[in-house]
Design an enzyme around this catalytic site. Sequence first.
Site, PDB file in Angstrom:
ATOM      1  N   GLY A 122     -54.086  20.219   1.510  1.00 37.31           N
ATOM      2  CA  GLY A 122     -53.472  19.040   0.862  1.00 37.31           C
ATOM      3  C   GLY A 122     -52.985  18.013   1.867  1.00 37.31           C
ATOM      4  O   GLY A 122     -52.005  17.305   1.604  1.00 37.31           O
ATOM      5  N   GLN A 139     -48.827  14.092   0.021  1.00 40.68           N
ATOM      6  CA  GLN A 139     -47.510  13.853   0.628  1.00 40.68           C
ATOM      7  C   GLN A 139     -47.033  15.010   1.524  1.00 40.68           C
ATOM      8  O   GLN A 139     -46.803  14.838   2.724  1.00 40.68           O
ATOM      9  CB  GLN A 139     -46.477  13.613  -0.475  1.00 40.68           C
ATOM     10  CG  GLN A 139     -45.054  13.532   0.049  1.00 40.68           C
ATOM     11  CD  GLN A 139     -44.024  13.362  -1.042  1.00 40.68           C
ATOM     12  OE1 GLN A 139     -43.509  12.274  -1.247  1.00 40.68           O
ATOM     13  NE2 GLN A 139     -43.690  14.431  -1.745  1.00 40.68           N
ATOM     14  N   SER A 142     -42.696  25.126  -8.183  1.00 41.42           N
ATOM     15  CA  SER A 142     -42.114  23.877  -8.686  1.00 41.42           C
ATOM     16  C   SER A 142     -40.983  24.125  -9.673  1.00 41.42           C
ATOM     17  O   SER A 142     -41.014  25.081 -10.466  1.00 41.42           O
ATOM     18  CB  SER A 142     -43.216  23.084  -9.387  1.00 41.42           C
ATOM     19  OG  SER A 142     -42.656  22.070 -10.176  1.00 41.42           O
ATOM     20  N   GLU A 155     -40.738  22.557 -12.208  1.00 42.81           N
ATOM     21  CA  GLU A 155     -41.372  22.461 -13.528  1.00 42.81           C
ATOM     22  C   GLU A 155     -41.539  23.842 -14.157  1.00 42.81           C
ATOM     23  O   GLU A 155     -41.748  23.950 -15.359  1.00 42.81           O
ATOM     24  CB  GLU A 155     -42.736  21.770 -13.416  1.00 42.81           C
ATOM     25  CG  GLU A 155     -42.654  20.273 -13.239  1.00 42.81           C
ATOM     26  CD  GLU A 155     -42.114  19.548 -14.473  1.00 42.81           C
ATOM     27  OE1 GLU A 155     -42.671  19.724 -15.554  1.00 42.81           O
ATOM     28  OE2 GLU A 155     -41.119  18.816 -14.337  1.00 42.81           O
ATOM     29  N   TYR A 203     -49.253  22.073 -16.321  1.00 47.51           N
ATOM     30  CA  TYR A 203     -48.945  22.130 -14.889  1.00 47.51           C
ATOM     31  C   TYR A 203     -47.870  23.195 -14.623  1.00 47.51           C
ATOM     32  O   TYR A 203     -48.021  24.056 -13.757  1.00 47.51           O
ATOM     33  CB  TYR A 203     -48.468  20.754 -14.400  1.00 47.51           C
ATOM     34  CG  TYR A 203     -47.890  20.787 -13.003  1.00 47.51           C
ATOM     35  CD1 TYR A 203     -48.706  20.644 -11.891  1.00 47.51           C
ATOM     36  CD2 TYR A 203     -46.514  20.989 -12.795  1.00 47.51           C
ATOM     37  CE1 TYR A 203     -48.172  20.701 -10.599  1.00 47.51           C
ATOM     38  CE2 TYR A 203     -45.981  21.039 -11.517  1.00 47.51           C
ATOM     39  CZ  TYR A 203     -46.812  20.893 -10.425  1.00 47.51           C
ATOM     40  OH  TYR A 203     -46.281  20.957  -9.163  1.00 47.51           O
TER      41      TYR A 203
END
Length: 351
Positions: free
Chosen positions: A8, A12, A127, A129, A151
């Site tokens: 990745g 970011q 995460s 989430e 997700y």
Amino acid sequence: MKKVLVTGVLGQDGANMCEYLLGEFNDIKVFGMIRRVANPNFKNCKKFLNHPNFQLVYGDLTDEISLQKLVKEIQPDYFINFAANSFVGISWDMPLHVFDVNTNGVTRCLEAIRHFQPNCRFYSAGSSEEFGDVAYTPQDIKHPLRPRSPYGASKCSARHIIKVYRESYDMYAVHGILFNHEGTKRGEEFVTRKITKGVARIKKCIDREEKIEPIELGNIYSQRDWSDSEDFVKGVWLMLNQEKPEDYVLASGETHTIKEFASKAFKYAGISGSWTEIEGEPTKTKFYNNSPKGQNLIKINPKFYRPAEVELLLGDPSEAEEKLGWERKISFDMLIKKMVEFDLNEEKEAQ
Ligand code: NDP
Ligand code: GDR
């Protein structure tokens, strides 16, 4: 030299991790994995792309052969997986792809390590989430998994499979739970960057006395626990270098609404504005410039609402602070200021 494989790296966190490792350690060689795309954007990698201890490699989380080849050939000491289909909002539109990258992809990494370099330490990006419609506040590592999006569900599954591999094969594999983190490398679809880019665009219009197109947002009343990605990659490295593999929460311990982030972003650009709100009608909320012209700077577009929302996130970083010695250096206000100034400069340079 220690060898670190990072995925990745055009995104970011991957880019910030490479920057951190190459800036901090002379005895680390970093292999940055990217997938094949027609027009890769190396904007986030400018500072390290030509570093002598950095090498770009190709691989894809959906392709186990590429991952196995990389692990076999590089024999990494650390494998840091930041690659993901990371945008919550789109995860309802492509749930299977989200699972293939975020869950099966993690399993493919684990299998590659298990077969070809079992001593490699593995980090995979969990995460907040996963906590979803939260049961209590602040959320710590013991908080139940209650995802609200494909997700979030994909990250929960990744967390389970990592635990299974850690316990079944005695692997050093961790799944840190990271709350929202942003910065000048943040993708433009995420709300913070969308706002700071929008503010910079509007500032230019005000300065040139041009017509202003407002920033269009969805639910501005949800609350997030925001930090700077540059602080977080250091925490991830600490998680990878413990005696025993254990998962931690990285968070700021503060929560703010999107509305608050947006107000401050305009303030740091020197634009003063006021909200108009009608009780019970959140889609009618607007933000106006406090100038005689009173232009509309933010309006709500229901298109950006999600089928299910995570209304409140507030993490408890105390365990990471106490046991890992991790500390956060960049506050909420510093983060907003830094992002706004960066985007104002980018807007100026583009003129
Ligand atoms: P980004 O979206 O900025 O970066 C994700 C990277 O993953 C991109 O470079 C993308 O490549 C790459 N990628 C996507 N699919 C694949 C694939 N199939 N194979 C290889 N690479 C792929 O995310 P962040 O840096 O913000 O986040 C890093 C990780 O942390 C992600 O796993 C995210 O889910 C997680 N996370 C992030 C948080 C945050 O607030 N930022 C909070 C909690 C967790 P390309 O550039 O080609 O699209
Ligand atoms: P999030 O980040 O979903 O928390 O996931 P995002 O910035 O997309 O949304 C944050 C909150 O803002 C609300 N919102 C909007 N969001 C976007 N993107 N665009 C808008 O116009 C808009 N208007 C309001 C959202 O509804 C939401 O409540 C991020 C990602 O980095 C994940 O990969 C990571 O796992 C979590 O943070 C922790």
